[in-house]
Design an enzyme around this catalytic site. Structure first.
Site, mmCIF file in Angstrom:
data_model
loop_
_atom_site.group_PDB
_atom_site.id
_atom_site.type_symbol
_atom_site.label_atom_id
_atom_site.label_comp_id
_atom_site.label_asym_id
_atom_site.label_seq_id
_atom_site.Cartn_x
_atom_site.Cartn_y
_atom_site.Cartn_z
ATOM 1 N N GLU A 135 39.408 53.562 37.156
ATOM 2 C CA GLU A 135 40.519 53.413 36.102
ATOM 3 C C GLU A 135 40.353 54.303 34.969
ATOM 4 O O GLU A 135 39.345 53.754 34.310
ATOM 5 C CB GLU A 135 40.782 51.820 35.931
ATOM 6 C CG GLU A 135 41.042 51.220 37.095
ATOM 7 C CD GLU A 135 40.853 49.729 36.995
ATOM 8 O OE1 GLU A 135 40.265 49.073 36.062
ATOM 9 O OE2 GLU A 135 40.863 48.869 38.138
ATOM 10 N N SER A 193 43.240 48.796 40.841
ATOM 11 C CA SER A 193 42.856 47.748 41.727
ATOM 12 C C SER A 193 41.112 47.991 42.219
ATOM 13 O O SER A 193 40.829 49.108 42.555
ATOM 14 C CB SER A 193 43.615 48.041 43.145
ATOM 15 O OG SER A 193 42.851 47.488 44.111
ATOM 16 N N GLU A 194 40.414 47.109 41.823
ATOM 17 C CA GLU A 194 38.980 47.301 42.088
ATOM 18 C C GLU A 194 38.774 47.327 43.899
ATOM 19 O O GLU A 194 37.837 47.974 43.990
ATOM 20 C CB GLU A 194 38.221 46.244 41.471
ATOM 21 C CG GLU A 194 38.092 46.293 39.998
ATOM 22 C CD GLU A 194 39.458 45.910 39.204
ATOM 23 O OE1 GLU A 194 40.340 45.261 39.991
ATOM 24 O OE2 GLU A 194 39.488 46.412 38.280
ATOM 25 N N ASP A 252 32.484 42.350 34.946
ATOM 26 C CA ASP A 252 33.435 41.097 35.022
ATOM 27 C C ASP A 252 34.490 41.489 36.130
ATOM 28 O O ASP A 252 34.970 40.521 36.519
ATOM 29 C CB ASP A 252 33.888 40.762 33.922
ATOM 30 C CG ASP A 252 32.926 40.721 32.733
ATOM 31 O OD1 ASP A 252 32.371 39.701 32.318
ATOM 32 O OD2 ASP A 252 32.521 41.785 32.214
ATOM 33 N N TYR A 253 35.090 42.709 36.213
ATOM 34 C CA TYR A 253 36.283 43.043 37.120
ATOM 35 C C TYR A 253 35.764 43.429 38.615
ATOM 36 O O TYR A 253 36.667 43.945 39.145
ATOM 37 C CB TYR A 253 36.965 43.951 36.140
ATOM 38 C CG TYR A 253 37.787 43.453 35.042
ATOM 39 C CD1 TYR A 253 37.814 42.106 34.839
ATOM 40 C CD2 TYR A 253 37.528 44.381 33.839
ATOM 41 C CE1 TYR A 253 38.443 41.775 33.530
ATOM 42 C CE2 TYR A 253 37.772 43.627 32.518
ATOM 43 C CZ TYR A 253 38.321 42.564 32.518
ATOM 44 O OH TYR A 253 38.725 41.798 31.340
ATOM 45 N N PHE A 271 34.981 41.514 40.778
ATOM 46 C CA PHE A 271 35.401 40.559 41.684
ATOM 47 C C PHE A 271 36.519 40.637 42.549
ATOM 48 O O PHE A 271 36.478 40.466 43.821
ATOM 49 C CB PHE A 271 35.118 39.220 41.052
ATOM 50 C CG PHE A 271 33.957 38.699 40.319
ATOM 51 C CD1 PHE A 271 32.669 38.673 41.252
ATOM 52 C CD2 PHE A 271 33.550 38.736 39.028
ATOM 53 C CE1 PHE A 271 31.476 38.386 40.898
ATOM 54 C CE2 PHE A 271 32.331 38.516 38.730
ATOM 55 C CZ PHE A 271 31.270 38.239 39.466
ATOM 56 N N PRO A 272 37.501 41.139 42.013
ATOM 57 C CA PRO A 272 38.701 41.862 42.954
ATOM 58 C C PRO A 272 38.501 42.572 43.954
ATOM 59 O O PRO A 272 39.090 42.637 45.110
ATOM 60 C CB PRO A 272 39.694 42.445 41.950
ATOM 61 C CG PRO A 272 39.413 41.629 40.757
ATOM 62 C CD PRO A 272 37.994 41.734 40.724
ATOM 63 N N HIS A 294 34.274 40.439 29.421
ATOM 64 C CA HIS A 294 33.758 41.544 28.909
ATOM 65 C C HIS A 294 32.258 41.483 28.780
ATOM 66 O O HIS A 294 31.535 42.102 27.784
ATOM 67 C CB HIS A 294 34.549 42.126 28.004
ATOM 68 C CG HIS A 294 36.039 42.436 27.975
ATOM 69 N ND1 HIS A 294 36.942 41.318 27.965
ATOM 70 C CD2 HIS A 294 36.391 43.541 28.757
ATOM 71 C CE1 HIS A 294 38.052 41.838 28.314
ATOM 72 N NE2 HIS A 294 37.904 43.084 28.601
HETATM 73 C C1 LIG Z 1 40.867 43.055 37.161
HETATM 74 C C2 LIG Z 1 40.794 44.082 35.842
HETATM 75 N N1 LIG Z 1 40.849 45.148 35.911
HETATM 76 C C3 LIG Z 1 40.506 46.103 34.864
HETATM 77 C C4 LIG Z 1 40.693 45.533 33.681
HETATM 78 C C5 LIG Z 1 40.652 46.390 32.434
HETATM 79 N N2 LIG Z 1 41.836 46.606 31.641
HETATM 80 C C6 LIG Z 1 42.651 45.781 30.724
HETATM 81 S S1 LIG Z 1 43.991 46.135 30.404
HETATM 82 C C7 LIG Z 1 44.319 47.295 31.710
HETATM 83 C C8 LIG Z 1 45.484 47.988 31.964
HETATM 84 C C9 LIG Z 1 46.775 47.172 32.254
HETATM 85 O O1 LIG Z 1 47.767 47.815 32.279
HETATM 86 P P1 LIG Z 1 49.170 47.048 32.422
HETATM 87 O O2 LIG Z 1 49.230 46.039 33.590
HETATM 88 O O3 LIG Z 1 50.344 48.222 32.436
HETATM 89 O O4 LIG Z 1 49.612 46.261 30.930
HETATM 90 P P2 LIG Z 1 49.881 46.753 29.570
HETATM 91 O O5 LIG Z 1 48.514 46.760 28.908
HETATM 92 O O6 LIG Z 1 50.249 48.246 29.766
HETATM 93 O O7 LIG Z 1 50.737 45.941 28.799
HETATM 94 C C10 LIG Z 1 43.139 47.475 32.449
HETATM 95 C C11 LIG Z 1 42.841 48.590 33.207
HETATM 96 C C12 LIG Z 1 41.069 44.018 33.520
HETATM 97 N N3 LIG Z 1 41.402 43.459 32.404
HETATM 98 N N4 LIG Z 1 41.038 43.396 34.701
#
Ligand SMILES: Cc1ncc(C[n+]2csc(CCOP(=O)(O)OP(=O)(O)O)c2C)c(N)n1
Ligand SMILES: Cc1ncc(C[n+]2csc(CCOP(=O)(O)OP(=O)(O)O)c2C)c(N)n1
Ligand SMILES: [Mg+2]
Ligand SMILES: [Mg+2]
Lengths: 324, 368, 324, 368
Positions: free
Chosen positions: A29, A59-60, A85-86, A88-89, A129
C-alpha cells in the site's frame, strides 16, 4: 562511507537488490508514487517502474497472498505491510500459505519472499500503530523472523532476507527509522540470518534484547557501568531462529540474565529465551532469568511511553538479579 | 479461430449449455471437434468416475483416511483440463479436484500415493488425502484452508503478466469458498492488474451442509464478477462441451491480454461432502436422485452415440482398460511403502534451523 | 447422573445456557441442520430455531466479526470455528476487534462472546486439522483462553465462558470428543475460569499439561508410579489466565517440573509456564524445568502420532529431570 | 411518506444529485423540508468545516498527535447524520468522521477530549486522535484497522433483526476499505440474513496516495452491491440534500425490512490524508483546487440563498457562535487534564487478571 538512517538503509538495500536481480519486486500500500508512508521505497518506482514497484489494493491478504503466488512462480517479492498491526487481515496467508508451501508440497513449491513491516511503539500511535507481533511469527513453523535495530544491520539483513529461499518476516522498529545515522557501506555486504550481535561486552550480567528496546537496554547498560557493573548486551537481531549459542555462552559467563522486549509478556519471544536459559544453564545461574517486557493488554495511547520497558524498569529488574 | 471472435457473452440469463439432456448439440455454432478429442473427454470423465468409486473402497478398507467425492463434477473437470495448456498454464486447484488431476495427466500412481500419504506421494505424505500438487505439471499444492489459494493464484497471474510468459493462472474452488474475504481480495487484485487469471467456481450448491441460499444473496456466483469489473460466465458444468468451449474461450481471452475473468460451472455433488459427512442430515435423497438423472457422463454418452462415436463394445474396453490401470497403479503405489519417520523434519526450510535439528534428535532417540 | 462424552457435554452446556438466557445464540459453519461437523450443536436448531442457531456463510471473519457486533449490541453469541486451524482468516476480528473493544472504548462497549473451536492433532487430519494455536490467543491481551480435557470440565467451563463479560476462546481437543465418557451432572454447576485441576497428587515431580496431551501426561504418570516415582499432574484448563498459584505451589513441593503441550515449542504457553517457574522458584528447583512439546513446523500427515508429545518422550524428559 | 414509494433507483448511470452547482433544486419531486432543518444542515456542515480548521491548529501547536482532515466530506456527513434516528440507530464510523460526530450531536468537548487523549475523553485516552465512540449515542468505537468494523456492523444488524428492535446499523468507510476481505465478508453476511444494515462508502477516490483506479476495476463502488444481491446507490456526496434524501430512503427501506444496502457517496478530501501525509507527492494541486471549486458548503449556501434562507448577517452570527463554542469546548477539555498513568491497566477485562495486577505493580513501583 555514507551515513544513513535505518529508513535510508532499507531504501538502499531494496535498490541494490532490485538492480542485482530482476526477480526482486516491491509491492504494498502506497509503496509507489508515495514511496511508502515512511518513504522506505522513495524513488524506486521512478527508477524501476510501476510493475516492479507496485501499489496494491488495500488488502494485506491480497498483498501477502499474491506475494506467495509470485514467489512460487519465480519472483522475489518484497511485500510491505504498512504497520505490523495490520498484518492480521493477511495473517492466514502468512501462516497457512507462505509458511507451509514448501512443507506441504514436499519441497516441490517454495515461497522465497520478504514481508517488511514497521513495528513497535513509542510514536503515540495507539494500539494499532504500536504493537510488536513477532511472537506470532516466531511461533509459526516455516517462517523466519528478523527484528532490526541499526541501519548497518538493516541493510545487511534485508539483503540476506531477500536472498533467502524461504519466507522471512522483516520487522523495522518505526521509532528507530530516523533515530540515528551510522556509516553504511555502499559496497556489498550481508549479515547472516540467525546470528546475534554482542553490542557491549561485560561480566556481571547479560542483557538480551532486540529491536526498539535496544535503545533502553543500552542506556541501562551505561547506567550500570556508571555504578561499576559491567553488563554484556546482546542484540538478537533474528528472533526465529534466535542465536541460542551466543546467548547461552554469555549467560554461562555472567550467571545472570535479563531478557528485554516491548512485546507483550505472555507466550513471548522473551519467555522463550528465558525458558531456554533456565533449561540449559540452571547450575550456572546465580539469579533467576527475568523478563522485562511490554504488558499483556492492548497498547495504550495516553501512556505510550510507559508501556514499553523503560530504563527504570530495566534497572529495577537488574537490581533484583544483582542483589539476588 | 475463436480467439478473435468471442462467442460467449458474460452475465447470461441462464447457464450456458451446448448439449441438451438428450445429447443433441443445441449451440448456434458448429461443433468442429475431432473424434479422438471427444472420445478423450469421455475417457477423462469415466476415469474420474471410476477413480471416485475406487476411493470409496480405499476408505472402506481403511487404506486412506479421507476422501472428497467428486462424482457429478466430471464434466466440468474434464472440460476445464482440455481448455488450458497443460504443463504451461498454472492450475490452483482445491481438494475436490482429483478428477481434474486425472484429466490434467497426473499419473494414477501419484494420485494414489497422495491418497495413501506414502512414499509414492511426491509431497512425501505431508498432507491429508485429496490434497495433490505437482511441480512437473504446474499444479499448485492444494491447501485445506478454503479460498486461501485465491490470492496466490492472483499473484502468479500478476507474475505471468510482468514476465510476459503467455501463461494463464487458472484457479478452482467451490461455491462456499466465494464467501471468504480472501476470495474477494485476491480476485480484486488480479482484476485491477488486468492479470491473466481465470477463477472457476464449481458450484454444487452446498458447502458441506450449507445451501448456497445461506451463503449469499447474490443472483449467481457469476454475478459477483461485477464487484471486480470483470466478465462473469454462468455455465452448465454438467455439460462437458459447454465447460470446454467456455473455459477455452475465457482462458484464451486472458492469454490474449483481456484480463481476469470469473466462471461459474453449475455441478452437483453426488456423494457426501467427505468420508466424514452424512449428507442425509441436510438434503433429501430425492434431490440427489434427481441430480443423478442429469448425469454428465450419460448425457455426453448420448451425444457421442448420436455422433456415431460410441458403442457398448468400446465402452467396455475403455472401462476394463481404466480399471486395470487404476488397480495396477494402486498396487504400485502401495508397494512404495511408508515415508521414513524422520522425513517429517525435512522441507520446513531449505536448511533446517537449530531448533528443528534438536527436535529431530528427540524423535531419533524415541525411535531407538 | 448421565455419563457424557465431551461432545455431549458441549451440547448440554449450550442447550442449558440457551434455555436460561435468550441472549445466547449459536452461529457458525454447518451448526444448523447439520448440527456441526462434530455434532456439538446437534438438535439445537430444531429446538431454538434458525435465528438462534444460525448457519453462517463460509467466512471466519464474518463469524467472529459478526459475533463482536452481536455481543456489543447485547447478545451472547457462541461462535463455532470448524477447526482451530481455520481461525486465521478471522484472526484480525479476534485480535483487532473482540480483544480490544472494551479497552479502546474505555469500557463503553464490550464483547461478551465465546469462540469455540476443535483443536489439536492425533486424528490424521494433516496440518490444517491438527494445529494447537492457543499461544496466539494467550499472547493477545484482552482474550481469555480455555483448553478443556474432560467432559465434566467442558460443561462447567463452557457455561462460565458464556457468562463471562469478555471474549473467551474455548478450545476443544477433537481427539477427546468421544474418547471417554464420564458422569456429568444435569444440575447447574460452573467451573471458574483461571483455576487449574490437580489430576493426581505426587511429590517427586510435577507434570503440567492441558488439553489433548493430558492423556499422554497421565499415562506417563502411571508408568512412573509403576517404578515408584510419584508425579503430581496438573491440568491447567485455562491457559490465559493460567493458574500460576497452583503450578508454583506444586513445583515448590516437588522441585522438578515438566511442562507438556502438543503446540509448537517456540514462544508457546509451555515456554511461558517454564519461564515463570524458573523466574519465581529458582532456589527450590532440583532440576531445570523442561518442556515436552510439539515441533516448530507444520503438522505432518504421515507422522501424525509422532508430532505430539508421546508417553515415551515425556518419560525420557522425566528421566532427565529425575536423574539430574 | 417516502417509506411506501421508493424514489431512488439503484445502479444509476450517474451519481444522484438533487441540487446543481448553482444551487438550483433539479429533482423531479418537491423538496418539502422545513427552513430550520435546512439551516441545521448548513450549520452542521459549517461546524464540521470549522472543526477541521481547528484541528490543524491543534497539530501546529502540538496539542494533538494526529488528525484526519474531513474537509470536503461535510455534505455527506451532515446529510447522513440527519437521515438516521440518532441515539436509536447504531453508527459504525471510521477515523475521518469527526465531522459526522458533530452532526450526530457529540459534544465538542468530548471530541476535543478524544483528540487530546485526556480526561475529557470518554474512552480515557486509550486511542489515537480521530478515533471517537459513544455508548450514549450508539456510536461504535472507531478501530484503526480499515474495514474491521464491517463484520461487527453486520452482526449488530443481525442482532437488531433477531430482537426486532426497529433499529438500523449504519456503517461508514472509505473507498480503499472496499478492497479488504472483511469488507466483503461482512456485507455478505448481513445481506444473506436480510439484516437492516446500510453500508456507506465515502468515496474520495484516494486511499492515502492510492487512486481508486489502482484499488479496483469495478465500474463504481455502488456496483459492488451485485456481489451481495443488494441495491447499490451512487450519490453525489458533495450535495447535502442528495446525501440526506437517499440515505433517509435507504435507511427507512432497511428499517421496513427490505434488507441490506450499499451507498456510495462521492466526495473529495481537500487536505492531506493525515497530519503525517504530504499529498503533493501523489496528486496535482490543480486537481485539489478544481475539487474545492465544487465546495459542498458554498453550493448549499447558494441553494439556501435562493430559498431566501441565507444572508451574510446570519452567516457571520453562525460562524461567530460556532467558533465560540469550539474555543470554549477546547478550553474545557484541556482543563480536564491528563488521564492517570495507572488507568492504562483498566478495561482490559471486566476484572484484571493476575498478570495485569503484577504488571500494574511494576509501573506503580517505577512511578514512585
Ligand atoms: C488493515 C489496515 N491496513 C492499512 C491501514 C493503513 N491506512 C490507514 S488509512 C488508509 C487508507 C484508507 O483509505 P480509504 O479507505 O479510502 O479512506 P480515506 O482515508 O480515503 O477516507 C490506510 C491504508 C489501516 N489503517 N488498516
Ligand atoms: C478457511 C476454512 N474454513 C472452513 C473449512 C472447513 N470446510 C472444509 S470444506 C468446507 C465447505 C466448502 O464448500 P465449497 O466451497 O462449496 O466446496 P465443495 O466442498 O462444495 O466442493 C468447509 C466449511 C476450511 N477447510 N477452511
Ligand atoms: Mg460447494
Ligand atoms: Mg478514500
Amino acid at each position: 562511507m555514507p551515513t544513513l538512517t535505518m529508513i535510508q538503509a532499507i531504501n538502499a538495500a531494496l535498490d541494490e537488490e532490485m538492480a542485482r536481480d530482476a526477480r526482486v519486486m516491491v509491492m504494498g500500500e502506497d509503496v509507489g508514487k508515495r514511496g511508502g508512508v515512511f518513504l522506505a521505497t522513495e524513488g524506486l518506482q521512478q527508477k524501476y517502474g510501476p510493475d516492479r514497484v507496485m501499489d496494491s489494493p488495500l488488502s494485506e491478504a491480497a498483498i501477502i497472498g499474491a506475494a506467495v503466488g509470485m514467489a512460487a512462480h519465480g519472483m522475489r517479492p518484497v511485500a510491505e505491510i504498512q504497520f505490523a498491526d495490520y498484518v492480521f487481515p493477511g495473517f492466514d496467508q502468512l501462516v497457512s500459505q507462505a509458511a507451509k508451501v514448501r512443507y506441504r508440497s514436499g519441497g516441490q513449491f517454495t515461497a522465497p519472499m520478504v514481508v517488511r513491516m514497521p513495528t513497535g511503539g513509542g510514536v503515540k500511535g495507539g494500539h494499532h500503530h504500536s504493537q510488536s507481533p513477532e511472537a506470532h511469527f516466531a511461533h509459526t513453523g516455516g517462517l523466519k523472523t528478523i527484528v532490526v535495530s541499526t541501519p548497518y544491520d538493516t541493510k545487511g539483513l534485508l539483503k540476506s532476507a531477500i536472498r533467502d529461499d524461504d519466507p522471512v518476516v522483516f520487522m523495522e522498529p518505526k521509532r528507530l527509522y530516523r533515530a540515528v545515522k551510522e556509516e553504511v557501506p555502499s559496497e556489498e555486504y550481508l549479515i547472516p540470518i540467525g546470528k546475534a550481535a554482542i553490542r557491549r561486552e561485560g561480566n556481571d550480567l547479560t542483557l538480551v534484547s532486540y529491536g526498539g528496546s535496544m535503545i533502553e537496554t543500552q542506556k541501562a547498560a551505561e547506567e550500570l557501568a556508571g555504578v561499576g557493573i559491567s553488563a554484556e548486551v546482546i542484540d538478537l537481531r533474528t528472533v526465529m531462529p534466535w542465536d541460542k549459542e551466543t546467548v547461552l555462552g554469555s549467560v554461562a559467563k555472567t550467571g545472570r540474565a535479563l531478557v528485554i522486549s516491548e512485546a507483550p509478556r505472555m507466550a513471548s519471544v522473551a519467555s522463550e529465551v528465558a525458558a531456554t536459559i533456565a533449561e540449559e544453564l540452571l547450575d550456572q545461574l546465580e539469579a533467576p532469568p527475568l523478563r522485562v517486557t511490554g504488558f499483556d493488554m492492548p497498547y495504550p495511547y495516553a501512556q505510550d511511553k510507559l508501556y514499553m520497558p523503560t530504563v527504570t524498569r530495566i534497572l529495577n529488574a537488574a537490581k533484583r538479579v544483582l542483589d539476588y | 479461430m475463436i480467439k478473435d471472435s468471442w462467442m460467449f457473452k458474460p452475465f447470461s440469463e441462464k447457464p450456458i449449455a451446448l448439449v441438451d439432456e438428450q445429447g443433441n448439440w443445441v449451440a448456434d455454432f458448429p461443433m468442429e471437434l475431432p473424434p479422438d478429442f471427444l472420445r478423450g473427454l469421455y475417457r477423462d470423465m469415466l476415469a474420474a468416475r471410476l477413480l471416485d468409486e475406487k476411493f470409496v473402497i480405499l476408505i472402506r478398507t481403511g487404506k486412506t483416511s479421507f476422501i472428497a467425492p467428486h462424482a457429478g463434477h466430471e464434466a466440468a473437470q474434464a472440460g476445464l483440463a482440455q481448455a488450458l495448456q497443460r504443463g504451461h498454464d498454472w492450475l490452483f486447484p482445491y481438494y475436490r479436484d482429483m478428477g481434474l488431476m486425472v484429466a490434467m495427466g497426473m499419473p494414477f500412481k501419484e494420485i494414489f500415493g497422495q491418497m495413501l500419504g506414502n512414499a509414492a506421494d511426491p509431497a512425501k505424505g505431508r498432507q491429508m488425502p485429496s490434497h495433490p500438487g505437482s511441480r512437473a505439471l504446474n499444479i499448485f499444492t492444494v491447501c485445506s484452508a478454503i479460498a486461501s489459494h485465491i490470492p496466490p493464484a492472483a499473484g502468479a497471474a500478476i507474475s505471468m503478466k510482468l514476465k510476459g510468459t503467455g501463461q494463464v493462472s487458472v484457479c478452482t474452488f467451490g461455491d462456499g469458498a466465494t464467501s471468504e474475504g480472501d476470495w474477494y481480495a485476491g480476485i480484486n487484485f488480479a482484476a485491477v492488474q488486468g492479470a491473466p487469471a481465470v477463477f472457476v467456481c464449481l458450484n454444487n450448491h452446498y458447502a458441506i451442509s450449507v445451501n448456497l441460499s445461506h451463503q449469499t444473496a447474490a443472483h449467481s456466483i457469476a454475478d459477483k464478477a461485477h464487484a471486480f469489473g470483470i466478465p462473469g460466465y454462468h455455465v452448465d458444468g454438467m455439460d462437458v462441451l459447454a465447460s470446454y468451449f467456455v473455459m477455452r474461450e475465457v482462458i484464451e481471452r486472458a492469454r490474449a491480454g483481456h484480463g481476469t475473468a470469473l466462471v461459474e460451472l453449475e455441478v452437483y455433488r453426488y456423494g457426501p461432502h467427505s468420508s466424514a459427512d452424512d449428507d442425509s442430515r441436510y438434503r433429501p435423497k430425492e434431490e440427489v436422485e434427481a441430480a443423478k438423472k442429469r448425469d454428465p457422463i450419460e448425457r455426453f454418452r448420448r451425444f457421442l452415440e448420436k455422433q456415431g462415436l460410441w458403442n457398448l463394445e468400446w465402452e467396455e474396453m475403455l472401462r476394463a482398460d481404466l480399471k486395470a490401470q487404476i488397480d495396477r497403479s494402486l498396487e504400485e503405489a502401495e508397494a512404495m511403502g511408508e515415508v521414513p519417520a524422520l522425513a517429517m523434519f525435512d522441507d520446513v526450510f531449505a536448511e533446517p534451523t537449530w531448533n528443528l535439528v534438536e527436535q529431530r534428535e528427540l524423535v531419533r532417540e524415541e525411535l531407538r
